[in-house]
Write a protein that holds these residues in place. Structure first.
Motif, PDB file in Angstrom:
ATOM      1  N   THR A  37     -10.778   0.218  14.807  1.00  0.00           N
ATOM      2  CA  THR A  37      -9.998  -0.472  15.941  1.00  0.00           C
ATOM      3  C   THR A  37     -10.012  -1.546  15.887  1.00  0.00           C
ATOM      4  OG1 THR A  37     -11.419   1.331  17.321  1.00  0.00           O
ATOM      5  CG2 THR A  37     -10.461  -0.910  18.181  1.00  0.00           C
ATOM      6  N   ALA A  38     -10.921  -2.367  15.183  1.00  0.00           N
ATOM      7  CA  ALA A  38     -10.582  -3.832  14.834  1.00  0.00           C
ATOM      8  C   ALA A  38      -9.546  -4.499  14.054  1.00  0.00           C
ATOM      9  CB  ALA A  38     -11.845  -4.832  14.371  1.00  0.00           C
ATOM     10  N   LEU A  39      -9.093  -3.462  13.540  1.00  0.00           N
ATOM     11  CA  LEU A  39      -8.165  -3.420  12.700  1.00  0.00           C
ATOM     12  C   LEU A  39      -6.902  -3.307  13.611  1.00  0.00           C
ATOM     13  CD1 LEU A  39      -6.598  -4.126   9.320  1.00  0.00           C
ATOM     14  CD2 LEU A  39      -7.006  -1.607   8.806  1.00  0.00           C
ATOM     15  N   LEU A  40      -6.659  -3.030  13.790  1.00  0.00           N
ATOM     16  CA  LEU A  40      -5.609  -2.363  14.769  1.00  0.00           C
ATOM     17  C   LEU A  40      -5.301  -3.217  15.550  1.00  0.00           C
ATOM     18  CD1 LEU A  40      -5.569   1.952  14.607  1.00  0.00           C
ATOM     19  CD2 LEU A  40      -3.676   0.321  13.235  1.00  0.00           C
ATOM     20  N   LEU A  41      -6.275  -3.725  15.940  1.00  0.00           N
ATOM     21  CA  LEU A  41      -5.607  -4.405  17.108  1.00  0.00           C
ATOM     22  C   LEU A  41      -5.329  -5.623  16.591  1.00  0.00           C
ATOM     23  CD1 LEU A  41      -8.928  -3.549  19.607  1.00  0.00           C
ATOM     24  CD2 LEU A  41      -6.784  -3.145  20.118  1.00  0.00           C
ATOM     25  N   HIS A  42      -5.843  -6.416  15.510  1.00  0.00           N
ATOM     26  CA  HIS A  42      -6.016  -7.358  14.893  1.00  0.00           C
ATOM     27  C   HIS A  42      -4.412  -7.178  14.634  1.00  0.00           C
ATOM     28  CE1 HIS A  42      -5.795 -10.865  11.882  1.00  0.00           C
ATOM     29  NE2 HIS A  42      -4.510 -10.407  11.024  1.00  0.00           N
TER      30      HIS A  42
END
Length: 274
Positions: free
Chosen positions: A101-106
């Motif tokens: 999730t953190a990667l995709l939101l970045h």
């Protein structure tokens, strides 16, 4: 009435009703089976689907749903047969889901400039959900409730006495997998409603309150569904009227839903004592 004539309000009421009713029913079995942490892990995995939907411009429901189902497969692969290792598997899956999730939101923030992406995925954005999403969510919730009705009796026996269920030649492992699949769909709708971080509150809150007051599993399920619906619709109403409380500031609907769930739980606790 202006409240009911508003398109975003109609969408929010329909989407939250689907999530509240389904999570209310699933929550009772989740609490009885001791799988609250697994439900939390599945909601965090589904949040990666929500972030992916924003990044690639697909339906939020489809994104949350695909990753929720992938989470069930991950739990089934990681989860050992011994009960002591189930929380370990859920913890590993939870961390992996939040990492993706953190990667995709970045990528959403740096590539598309979607400043509200994290807020929408983690804390919900039901007022801005497309109307078609609410209709699909309602249909999905109806099918899940029908599936839960079909497996409810053997699932309850397997939950309360697994050894007796094995003696009765019930497919205990298959029932567990089927329930996890339904649970993934439930937390998917909850994540779309109040966000991935708070989805567990909608899953566990009504069920925990109902189990304190109800005298049978059926009554607990019905009461839990009612409390879930009341919290969701009450939260939508309070969020709508809060626009006039402080000029230039709004109150998130997810806050009101969780606050109502907390009040319901405390009322049930004191009612049980009385």
């Amino acid at each position: 009435m202006a409240f009911l004539q508003s398109g975003p309000v109609q969408t929010a009421l329909l989407l939250s009703a689907a999530a509240g009713l389904l999570c209310g029913a699933l929550g009772v079995f989740t609490v009885l089976r001791g799988q609250a942490f697994a439900g939390h892990a599945l909601s965090d995995v589904s949040s990666a689907g929500g972030a992916g939907a924003l990044l690639f411009g697909i339906s939020p429901l489809l994104g949350f749903l695909l990753f929720g189902i992938a989470g069930v497969a991950g739990l089934e692969l990681l989860q050992p047969r011994r009960a002591a290792g189930r929380d370990e598997a859920a913890g590993i899956l939870l961390g992996a889901g939040l990492g993706v999730t953190a990667l995709l939101l970045h990528f959403c923030l740096t590539g598309h400039g979607a400043s509200g992406a994290a807020q929408a995925v983690m804390f919900g954005a039901m007022f801005s959900a497309p109307p078609g999403t609410a209709l699909w969510a309602s249909g999905l919730a109806g099918l899940c409730l029908l599936g839960l009705v079909l497996i409810a009796r053997p699932l309850l026996l397997a939950t309360l006495d697994a050894e007796l269920a094995l003696v009765a030649k019930l497919p205990v492992r298959a029932l567990g997998f089927a329930f996890l699949a339904l649970l993934a769909l439930g937390v998917t709708l909850a994540a779309m409603t109040i966000g991935a971080i708070l989805a567990t509150a909608l899953l566990i809150g009504p069920a925990a309150s109902a189990l304190r007051l109800a005298g049978s599993p059926l009554r607990a399920v019905l009461l839990s569904m009612g409390l879930g619906l009341a919290a969701c619709w009450g939260g939508v109403v309070l969020a709508y009227v809060s626009y006039g409380w402080i000029p230039g500031r709004t109150w998130p609907v997810s806050f009101f839903i969780v606050a109502l769930l907390f009040l319901f739980h405390e009322a049930a606790r004191w009612g049980r004592r009385a």
